[in-house]
Design a protein around this motif. Structure first.
Motif, PDB file in Angstrom:
ATOM      1  N   ARG A  52       0.845  -1.194   0.000  1.00 19.39           N
ATOM      2  CA  ARG A  52       0.000   0.000   0.000  1.00 19.39           C
ATOM      3  C   ARG A  52       0.877   1.240   0.000  1.00 19.39           C
ATOM      4  O   ARG A  52       1.807   1.373   0.778  1.00 19.39           O
ATOM      5  CB  ARG A  52      -0.874  -0.036   1.254  1.00 19.39           C
ATOM      6  CG  ARG A  52      -1.726   1.183   1.477  1.00 19.39           C
ATOM      7  CD  ARG A  52      -3.177   0.891   1.158  1.00 19.39           C
ATOM      8  NE  ARG A  52      -4.066   1.925   1.708  1.00 19.39           N
ATOM      9  CZ  ARG A  52      -4.309   3.075   1.090  1.00 19.39           C
ATOM     10  NH1 ARG A  52      -3.738   3.363  -0.057  1.00 19.39           N
ATOM     11  NH2 ARG A  52      -5.143   3.947   1.629  1.00 19.39           N
ATOM     12  N   SER A  53       0.545   2.164  -0.885  1.00 16.34           N
ATOM     13  CA  SER A  53       1.313   3.406  -1.028  1.00 16.34           C
ATOM     14  C   SER A  53       1.264   4.215   0.263  1.00 16.34           C
ATOM     15  O   SER A  53       0.225   4.310   0.905  1.00 16.34           O
ATOM     16  CB  SER A  53       0.727   4.222  -2.160  1.00 16.34           C
ATOM     17  OG  SER A  53       1.283   5.496  -2.177  1.00 16.34           O
ATOM     18  N   LEU A  55       1.629   7.369   0.202  1.00 18.07           N
ATOM     19  CA  LEU A  55       1.342   8.715  -0.273  1.00 18.07           C
ATOM     20  C   LEU A  55       0.378   9.459   0.648  1.00 18.07           C
ATOM     21  O   LEU A  55       0.506  10.662   0.874  1.00 18.07           O
ATOM     22  CB  LEU A  55       0.762   8.655  -1.692  1.00 18.07           C
ATOM     23  CG  LEU A  55       0.412   9.984  -2.350  1.00 18.07           C
ATOM     24  CD1 LEU A  55       1.638  10.857  -2.471  1.00 18.07           C
ATOM     25  CD2 LEU A  55      -0.205   9.764  -3.719  1.00 18.07           C
ATOM     26  N   THR A  56      -0.587   8.734   1.220  1.00 17.41           N
ATOM     27  CA  THR A  56      -1.573   9.383   2.093  1.00 17.41           C
ATOM     28  C   THR A  56      -0.892  10.083   3.277  1.00 17.41           C
ATOM     29  O   THR A  56      -1.346  11.132   3.708  1.00 17.41           O
ATOM     30  CB  THR A  56      -2.582   8.355   2.629  1.00 17.41           C
ATOM     31  OG1 THR A  56      -1.875   7.177   2.986  1.00 17.41           O
ATOM     32  CG2 THR A  56      -3.604   8.007   1.573  1.00 17.41           C
ATOM     33  N   SER A  59       0.581  13.309   2.051  1.00 20.14           N
ATOM     34  CA  SER A  59      -0.490  14.295   1.899  1.00 20.14           C
ATOM     35  C   SER A  59      -0.885  14.873   3.249  1.00 20.14           C
ATOM     36  O   SER A  59      -1.084  16.075   3.389  1.00 20.14           O
ATOM     37  CB  SER A  59      -1.719  13.660   1.259  1.00 20.14           C
ATOM     38  OG  SER A  59      -1.382  13.105   0.036  1.00 20.14           O
ATOM     39  N   THR A 113       0.772  16.209  -2.097  1.00 22.64           N
ATOM     40  CA  THR A 113       0.261  15.045  -2.816  1.00 22.64           C
ATOM     41  C   THR A 113       0.961  14.915  -4.163  1.00 22.64           C
ATOM     42  O   THR A 113       1.416  13.834  -4.543  1.00 22.64           O
ATOM     43  CB  THR A 113      -1.255  15.156  -3.030  1.00 22.64           C
ATOM     44  OG1 THR A 113      -1.877  15.313  -1.759  1.00 22.64           O
ATOM     45  CG2 THR A 113      -1.811  13.924  -3.719  1.00 22.64           C
ATOM     46  N   VAL A 114       1.056  16.036  -4.876  1.00 18.14           N
ATOM     47  CA  VAL A 114       1.662  15.975  -6.206  1.00 18.14           C
ATOM     48  C   VAL A 114       3.166  15.727  -6.099  1.00 18.14           C
ATOM     49  O   VAL A 114       3.719  14.902  -6.825  1.00 18.14           O
ATOM     50  CB  VAL A 114       1.344  17.264  -6.997  1.00 18.14           C
ATOM     51  CG1 VAL A 114       2.083  17.262  -8.317  1.00 18.14           C
ATOM     52  CG2 VAL A 114      -0.148  17.363  -7.240  1.00 18.14           C
ATOM     53  N   LEU A 117       3.573  12.140  -5.170  1.00 22.79           N
ATOM     54  CA  LEU A 117       3.313  11.274  -6.327  1.00 22.79           C
ATOM     55  C   LEU A 117       4.542  11.243  -7.233  1.00 22.79           C
ATOM     56  O   LEU A 117       4.980  10.171  -7.665  1.00 22.79           O
ATOM     57  CB  LEU A 117       2.097  11.802  -7.095  1.00 22.79           C
ATOM     58  CG  LEU A 117       1.806  11.108  -8.429  1.00 22.79           C
ATOM     59  CD1 LEU A 117       1.256   9.709  -8.191  1.00 22.79           C
ATOM     60  CD2 LEU A 117       0.831  11.916  -9.264  1.00 22.79           C
ATOM     61  N   PHE A 118       5.100  12.413  -7.493  1.00 20.78           N
ATOM     62  CA  PHE A 118       6.277  12.474  -8.358  1.00 20.78           C
ATOM     63  C   PHE A 118       7.437  11.714  -7.731  1.00 20.78           C
ATOM     64  O   PHE A 118       8.170  11.007  -8.409  1.00 20.78           O
ATOM     65  CB  PHE A 118       6.679  13.940  -8.608  1.00 20.78           C
ATOM     66  CG  PHE A 118       5.827  14.622  -9.640  1.00 20.78           C
ATOM     67  CD1 PHE A 118       4.653  14.035 -10.084  1.00 20.78           C
ATOM     68  CD2 PHE A 118       6.180  15.842 -10.170  1.00 20.78           C
ATOM     69  CE1 PHE A 118       3.859  14.650 -11.040  1.00 20.78           C
ATOM     70  CE2 PHE A 118       5.400  16.468 -11.131  1.00 20.78           C
ATOM     71  CZ  PHE A 118       4.233  15.870 -11.555  1.00 20.78           C
ATOM     72  N   LEU A 120       7.271   9.182  -5.526  1.00 21.49           N
ATOM     73  CA  LEU A 120       7.024   7.736  -5.480  1.00 21.49           C
ATOM     74  C   LEU A 120       7.085   7.111  -6.875  1.00 21.49           C
ATOM     75  O   LEU A 120       7.474   5.951  -7.023  1.00 21.49           O
ATOM     76  CB  LEU A 120       5.660   7.454  -4.843  1.00 21.49           C
ATOM     77  CG  LEU A 120       5.573   7.770  -3.353  1.00 21.49           C
ATOM     78  CD1 LEU A 120       4.139   7.707  -2.866  1.00 21.49           C
ATOM     79  CD2 LEU A 120       6.429   6.795  -2.558  1.00 21.49           C
TER      80      LEU A 120
END
Lengths: 178, 477
Positions: A52-53, A55-56, A59, A113-114, A117-118, A120
């Motif tokens: 599971r990412s 990323l959360t 953020s 978040t962006v 994302l970049f 990861l």
């Protein structure tokens, strides 16, 4: 060999066959491999057993950073650095700070978040070792491509090719460094 | 209801049952086709409009806002009217990209890309208006809290300061959301186009996106978070814009209904603008396969609903004005409907409340010439709504001796035409060089695009897709 091997790729056009094949490649224990698809195929990440990412969390850190900045800014500038009496109102009160607290929370979350994302996805990376391979190029169009990298511990060019063919992949071939 | 049954009842979202490759080829062909004379002439026309507006803007900035028709007591005129108008236009894009995404409305995939582009361009127009209205736009940084030799900070108790944060956040987040959505499609174009230069440009902007499942996994979560935060954001932006009015104590502005009323109006006007442009776009770019009558029908339903909301607000304002027992409040509303600006008020009322009522009928919702005309009416009506709110409250203030009347000069009219020029020029460039339809998202909702076993509808392969949500799934899918 004059040209080093990068990996083995195979094409799929049916999403159900792809999902079945991906499950088998996962079970075979490969670690360094990927599936390239033109759009996100539901459940494929689960089938590949991708962790599971996180990323959360990135953020959420952005949200905390945003709201802290907003509260700190409004309180420090208004009540500490230059207290200015405007209509006898309080120098700082959380009530009037809400709109900016909210906006900066959103801004912080969006930016993190962006950026997360970049990070990861390792973007931007304007080079990919498969980039000249025709199958790989079709993966942004209409083809699902499984690629098993040569630096996987279990990798052997012959076995990997045979394995992908067995799973129903088309146009299975070795990709060499150019 | 079985999935099979669904299949028969539901209209397809994409007509002609295209393959994945057809979708790529269709959208990429717009980018690859030669630039036509017609396109250049249209672009020349809109660029001239923009140029004319920029000249008027130059004249304003070098001479001062005295060249506008503003006077005492009317300190806000077309400048703020246009600002609120353009900010409102943007809201449809965010609604489509974020709120409809959260509600799993798959039909949004055909229109979200162009609507989001309109959001960004509309906010650019709004920023133009609000910066020029400051009078000395070269001192724009005075709006921001920064350490300076006067040791002064901005007054965070002022809604005007909130507005700076709200609008800039809105612009930044919309642009990020749009760009994240574009990444996979730019990669598709990178691998598809033939010209070397185009390959390099799309290659640069796609940042090396590969379509790796490991990347899609992060991507879907990122998209979900961005949609999740854009939803409250879009509701907040026009609420904050309405605070510019409500926090003042002027009759006609100082009301609690403004935030929801402004948000509903913003979505209403935004959908009208999206409709106006999409009806033209699907015709010229031949996108009828993707933007079907079903899409237009759905948008008309949203316009009907939001139009009723603003209609309710218009009527409720009158009731509250009477119920408040405040003489000033009551009088301002009587003056609004029957005073000097009655023509503006009734234009607004007819365009916004009466005209969308035809959308109760399914045949009207699918009649393209009719919906085009109604969307133009709504654009006009919503502009007049903002004008009515601003002018009727300001032109008759508490002191009858200072009452006045406001009309714009040619400079204000030119600037307004210029913002349309900027908006349309940017949109034309977008429609030619950027994928106008979200390629990856449309592919993901095609029949048979998703694995059949995945959603409990395992009746047969072809019917299961009916239950598949649009592109991204919930994080832990």
């Amino acid at each position: 060999m004059s040209k080093s091997t990068i990996g083995v790729v195979g094409e799929f056009t049916d999403v159900n066959a792809l999902t079945a094949a991906v499950a088998k490649v996962t079970d075979a224990g490969y670690q360094r491999w990927d599936v390239y698809t033109p759009y996100p195929v539901h459940g494929l990440d689960k089938t590949m057993k991708i962790k599971r990412s996180y990323l959360t969390y990135i953020s959420f850190a952005g949200l905390l950073g945003g709201i802290t900045t907003a509260l700190g800014l409004q309180w420090w500038t208004g009540a500490v650095d230059y207290p200015l009496n405007i209509g006898g109102k309080q120098l700082f009160a959380w009530q009037f700070s809400v709109p900016i607290d909210f906006e900066l929370s959103i801004l912080g979350t969006a930016l993190m978040t962006v950026m997360g994302l970049f990070h990861l996805c390792r973007l931007p990376t304007w080079y990919n070792k498969y980039q000249d391979d025709e199958s790989f190029k079709k993966a942004t169009d209409d083809t699902f491509v499984i690629a098993i990298d040569a630096d996987d511990d279990r990798f052997s060019a012959d076995n990997a090719q045979q394995f992908l063919r067995q799973l129903g992949a088309q146009n299975v071939h070795i990709v060499h460094a150019s | 209801m079985t999935a099979q049954h669904h299949e028969q009842v539901r209209e397809p979202l994409v007509l002609g049952n295209p393959s994945l490759r057809d979708v790529t080829a269709r959208i990429a062909s717009i980018v690859e086709s030669k630039i036509s004379m017609k396109y250049l002439l249209t672009l020349g026309f809109t660029a001239t409009m923009a140029g004319w507006g920029l000249f008027a803007l130059y004249y304003t900035i070098t001479t001062g806002i005295g060249v506008w028709g503003l006077n005492n007591p009317i300190g806000w005129g077309w400048d703020i009217t246009n600002f609120v108008f353009w900010i409102g236009i943007g809201h449809a894009g965010t609604l489509i990209s974020a709120i409809l995404f959260l509600f799993r409305q798959k039909w949004r995939t055909a229109i979200n890309r162009s609507a989001e582009a309109m959001t960004i361009f509309a906010v650019i127009c709004a920023l133009t208006m609000v910066l020029s209205h400051t009078g000395r736009p070269w001192l724009f940084y005075w709006l921001l809290p920064y350490p300076n030799q006067m040791q002064m900070w901005v007054n965070f108790r002022s809604p005007l300061a909130w507005d700076v944060f709200a609008v800039n956040t809105y612009f930044t987040v919309s642009a990020l959301f749009w760009f994240v959505g574009l990444l996979p499609d730019l990669a598709t174009l990178r691998n598809y186009v033939k010209s070397d230069l185009a390959k390099k440009i799309y290659g640069f902007f796609s940042f090396g996106w590969t379509g790796s499942t490991r990347s899609w996994h992060h991507y879907e979560i990122a998209y979900m978070i961005l949609a999740g935060i854009s939803t409250p954001l879009v509701l907040s932006v026009h609420s904050v814009v309405s605070f510019d009015f409500t926090v003042g104590i002027l009759p006609g502005w100082h009301t609690t209904i403004f935030p929801p009323y402004f948000v509903a109006g913003a979505i209403f006007s935004g959908f009208a603008m999206v409709m106006t442009l999409l009806v033209i776009c699907r015709e010229i770019l031949d996108l009828k396969q993707f933007i079907t009558l079903k899409h237009l029908d759905n948008m008309n339903k949203i316009m009907l609903a939001t139009g009723m909301m603003v209609g309710y607000a218009y009527i409720l304002e009158f009731f509250i004005a009477w119920y408040s027992g405040s003489d000033w409040e009551s009088w301002i509303f009587i003056n609004r409907a029957f005073g000097d600006y009655a023509w503006a008020y009734w234009t607004m009322f007819t365009c916004n409340v009466v005209s969308p009522q035809v959308f109760w009928f399914a045949s009207a919702r699918r009649n393209i010439p009719l919906m085009f005309i109604i969307s133009i009416f709504i654009n006009i009506g919503m502009w007049f709504e903002r004008f009515t709110i601003i002018a009727t409250t300001l032109h008759h203030d508490f002191l009858p001796a200072s009452w006045g009347y406001y009309s714009p000069t040619w400079v204000e009219i030119s600037i307004f035409i210029g913002t349309f020029g900027i908006f349309l020029t940017l949109f034309l460039l977008f429609a030619k060089f950027v994928p106008v339809i979200a390629i990856a998202e449309v592919k993901s909702i095609l029949p048979g695009a998703q694995p059949a076993h995945h959603h409990g509808h395992d009746h047969d392969h072809d019917s299961a897709h009916a239950a598949v949500p649009a592109v991204a799934t919930e994080g832990g899918h």
